[in-house]
Design a protein around this motif. Structure first.
Motif, PDB file in Angstrom:
ATOM      1  N   LYS A 191      42.573   1.169   1.593  1.00  0.00           N
ATOM      2  CA  LYS A 191      43.876   1.805   1.837  1.00  0.00           C
ATOM      3  C   LYS A 191      44.291   1.662   3.300  1.00  0.00           C
ATOM      4  O   LYS A 191      45.481   1.591   3.618  1.00  0.00           O
ATOM      5  CB  LYS A 191      43.812   3.286   1.453  1.00  0.00           C
ATOM      6  N   TYR A 192      43.305   1.639   4.195  1.00  0.00           N
ATOM      7  CA  TYR A 192      43.576   1.518   5.627  1.00  0.00           C
ATOM      8  C   TYR A 192      42.723   0.394   6.211  1.00  0.00           C
ATOM      9  O   TYR A 192      41.610   0.134   5.729  1.00  0.00           O
ATOM     10  CB  TYR A 192      43.245   2.821   6.369  1.00  0.00           C
ATOM     11  N   THR A 225      40.937  10.591   2.377  1.00  0.00           N
ATOM     12  CA  THR A 225      40.622   9.182   2.156  1.00  0.00           C
ATOM     13  C   THR A 225      39.112   8.968   2.200  1.00  0.00           C
ATOM     14  O   THR A 225      38.476   9.257   3.210  1.00  0.00           O
ATOM     15  CB  THR A 225      41.274   8.301   3.243  1.00  0.00           C
ATOM     16  N   PRO A 226      38.508   8.468   1.112  1.00  0.00           N
ATOM     17  CA  PRO A 226      37.070   8.188   1.134  1.00  0.00           C
ATOM     18  C   PRO A 226      36.742   7.130   2.183  1.00  0.00           C
ATOM     19  O   PRO A 226      37.549   6.229   2.457  1.00  0.00           O
ATOM     20  CB  PRO A 226      36.796   7.653  -0.283  1.00  0.00           C
ATOM     21  N   LEU A 227      35.569   7.222   2.753  1.00  0.00           N
ATOM     22  CA  LEU A 227      35.166   6.291   3.807  1.00  0.00           C
ATOM     23  C   LEU A 227      35.178   4.843   3.304  1.00  0.00           C
ATOM     24  O   LEU A 227      35.483   3.920   4.059  1.00  0.00           O
ATOM     25  CB  LEU A 227      33.769   6.662   4.318  1.00  0.00           C
ATOM     26  N   ASN A 228      34.875   4.630   2.029  1.00  0.00           N
ATOM     27  CA  ASN A 228      34.834   3.259   1.513  1.00  0.00           C
ATOM     28  C   ASN A 228      36.223   2.652   1.315  1.00  0.00           C
ATOM     29  O   ASN A 228      36.357   1.493   0.922  1.00  0.00           O
ATOM     30  CB  ASN A 228      34.037   3.184   0.208  1.00  0.00           C
ATOM     31  N   LYS A 229      37.266   3.442   1.580  1.00  0.00           N
ATOM     32  CA  LYS A 229      38.642   2.933   1.511  1.00  0.00           C
ATOM     33  C   LYS A 229      39.182   2.544   2.897  1.00  0.00           C
ATOM     34  O   LYS A 229      40.328   2.133   3.029  1.00  0.00           O
ATOM     35  CB  LYS A 229      39.573   3.993   0.911  1.00  0.00           C
ATOM     36  N   ILE A 230      38.345   2.715   3.936  1.00  0.00           N
ATOM     37  CA  ILE A 230      38.762   2.425   5.312  1.00  0.00           C
ATOM     38  C   ILE A 230      38.026   1.185   5.794  1.00  0.00           C
ATOM     39  O   ILE A 230      36.832   1.228   6.081  1.00  0.00           O
ATOM     40  CB  ILE A 230      38.465   3.616   6.246  1.00  0.00           C
ATOM     41  N   LEU A 231      38.730   0.073   5.851  1.00  0.00           N
ATOM     42  CA  LEU A 231      38.146  -1.179   6.317  1.00  0.00           C
ATOM     43  C   LEU A 231      38.213  -1.222   7.842  1.00  0.00           C
ATOM     44  O   LEU A 231      39.281  -1.057   8.431  1.00  0.00           O
ATOM     45  CB  LEU A 231      38.902  -2.373   5.726  1.00  0.00           C
ATOM     46  N   ILE A 232      37.061  -1.464   8.480  1.00  0.00           N
ATOM     47  CA  ILE A 232      37.005  -1.562   9.940  1.00  0.00           C
ATOM     48  C   ILE A 232      36.423  -2.923  10.299  1.00  0.00           C
ATOM     49  O   ILE A 232      35.343  -3.293   9.840  1.00  0.00           O
ATOM     50  CB  ILE A 232      36.154  -0.441  10.560  1.00  0.00           C
ATOM     51  N   VAL A 233      37.154  -3.674  11.111  1.00  0.00           N
ATOM     52  CA  VAL A 233      36.708  -5.013  11.509  1.00  0.00           C
ATOM     53  C   VAL A 233      36.605  -5.063  13.025  1.00  0.00           C
ATOM     54  O   VAL A 233      37.557  -4.725  13.738  1.00  0.00           O
ATOM     55  CB  VAL A 233      37.693  -6.102  11.022  1.00  0.00           C
TER      56      VAL A 233
END
Length: 465
Positions: free
Chosen positions: A397-398, A46-54
């Protein structure tokens, strides 16, 4: 399941295809755990730009980005997902070093946000899909304060609750300043209605004073304040009815008991054969001042034991149940009326403020969340999901949400909708550290997360480092 943050992500405890709830108290490696999860997702392709962190603050977002950068650098240096995990060799292997090299190049632009900065970026890049102007400017709460000042000189002059608050001895300037702060806060909590007309964040039902098992109405509370003393208490309908029943059985007697805490432990003192007439006289002499109760327990006890007929027992018992609530009851009325007034005024104030902002192409930080929420939930003319919802689902994605115990209902529904396609929502928080209940946070969202999301795995981090 109890688990050690040192190993999560580098063994089979973590299944990226299922939602995950991590309850982490202070010092148990919460941020370290997020690093481990991100490393595992990158390793799985999974590319880092597909992992949303809030997370909750800009400072925390910046620190988390730095920690993830160091984690990626560590993986590139050691070729292990977790250099400290000596046991899970298979899960700890780096599958393709190029994935981490690419992640390191992307880390400065990684989607690690506060909820406000996420919504700001989303609106800036998708203004058309969100139905918002491209040239929105930011606005603070001064306009709301101006409306409140204006209403205090016009609209509220005929408002019964406002006049009661004014007559309570508070200076007008102090009252307006206090109401201004409270109403600014309540308009930020209140989110208006969604596309179906339902309130996004429901305002609490106005609560009156408690008198035993009785919840008084707004009209009853106002009437109490106007009369004062026992005459005021009689403005509560059921209390007035009970009083008439006592007068009906004025010649009767009843038995009660006084529960005491003595030097040698609890002690009960019987109060038998008490006169209903004497009880009525005591009630009528109560003036409601200070913390004085409606009757003295030394004379009449604090628990009713028997009275005949049942109608008399119920009437007497109503006063026994309200005994403790009667102490200082008039001192509490100001806050009760203020809360009722706030709930009454908030929706109209919110609508007026929103109208002003729409006509002047400006928004507050909380509006950004509201705008994204509306745009994501919107349906097209065929009942299909909005373009923005589809776009964001493809983009991420995540989703990993930090400090999950402090998100409000609107933020929660937004996260759920964005993750409902991939069903990959990972939440991290500490149920014992909820500090934003006044802004709509509900600790039950993390406590009951696994009940609302099928196949969720809940992990408790309990080793304090």
């Amino acid at each position: 399941m109890n688990f050690d943050s040192l190993n999560i992500g580098s063994n089979n405890s973590f299944d990226p295809s299922k939602s995950l709830c991590i309850e982490a108290s202070a010092g148990t490696g919460k941020t370290y755990t997020i690093q481990q999860i991100v490393a595992r997702l990158i390793n799985d392709g999974t590319p880092l730009n597909k992992i949303l962190i809030v997370t909750y603050t800009e400072k925390a977002a910046g620190e988390l980005k730095d920690r993830i950068r160091k984690k990626i650098e560590e993986v590139l240096d050691t070729l292990k997902l977790n250099k400290d995990n000596k046991e899970d060799v298979e899960y700890n292997k780096v599958k393709d070093v190029r994935l981490f090299a690419e992640a390191l190049r992307e880390v400065d632009n990684a989607p690690i946000f506060t909820i406000h900065s996420f919504c700001q970026k989303t609106l800036r890049e998708n203004a058309y899909d969100a139905g918002r102007p491209f040239d929105m400017t930011m606005i603070d709460e001064e306009f709301v304060e101006g409306i409140i000042a204006e209403w205090s000189r016009s609209k509220w002059l005929d408002n019964k609750l406002y006049q009661i608050l004014l007559s309570s001895g508070i200076k007008a300037q102090s009252l307006i300043k206090g109401l201004s702060g409270l109403l600014c806060n309540s308009t930020n909590i209140y989110k208006g209605t969604d596309n179906s007309g339902s309130e996004i964040v429901k305002l609490s039902e106005p609560k009156g004073l408690k008198f035993g098992s009785i919840n008084t109405s707004c009209d009853e509370v106002c009437a109490m304040l106007e009369r004062g003393g026992f005459a005021g208490l009689l403005q509560i309908r059921v209390v007035g009815e009970a009083y008439l029943t006592l007068k009906k059985y004025k010649a009767s007697t009843f038995d009660a008991v006084q529960h005491q805490n003595g030097k040698n432990g609890p002690k009960d003192v019987a109060k038998n054969g008490k006169s209903v007439a004497d009880f009525i006289n005591t009630l009528e002499s109560w003036d409601g001042t200070g913390n004085k109760k409606i009757f003295g327990t030394a004379q009449f006890g604090n628990e009713l034991k028997s009275a005949q007929p049942a109608e008399l027992f119920d009437a007497l018992n109503l006063f026994y149940e309200g005994l403790n609530d009667s102490a200082g009851i008039y001192a509490k009325i100001g806050n009760v009326i203020k809360n009722i007034f706030l709930i009454e005024q908030t929706p109209e104030l919110f609508r007026k403020w929103q109208t002003y902002k729409d006509s002047h192409k400006c928004q507050s930080y909380n509006d950004m969340i509201l705008s994204v929420h509306h745009a994501v939930l919107a349906k097209d003319s065929y009942g299909n999901e909005s373009l923005l919802c589809q776009k964001l689902r493809k983009q991420y994605k995540y989703a990993i949400i930090d400090e999950f115990q402090d998100i409000d209902g609107q933020q929660y529904r937004l996260a759920e909708l964005l993750c409902s396609y991939h069903k990959n929502l990972f939440v991290v928080g500490d149920p014992d550290q909820t500090i934003y209940t006044w802004r709509g946070a509900d600790v039950n969202r993390i406590i009951e997360f696994d009940k609302c999301h099928a196949d969720t795995r809940t992990i408790l981090l309990q080793n304090n480092y």
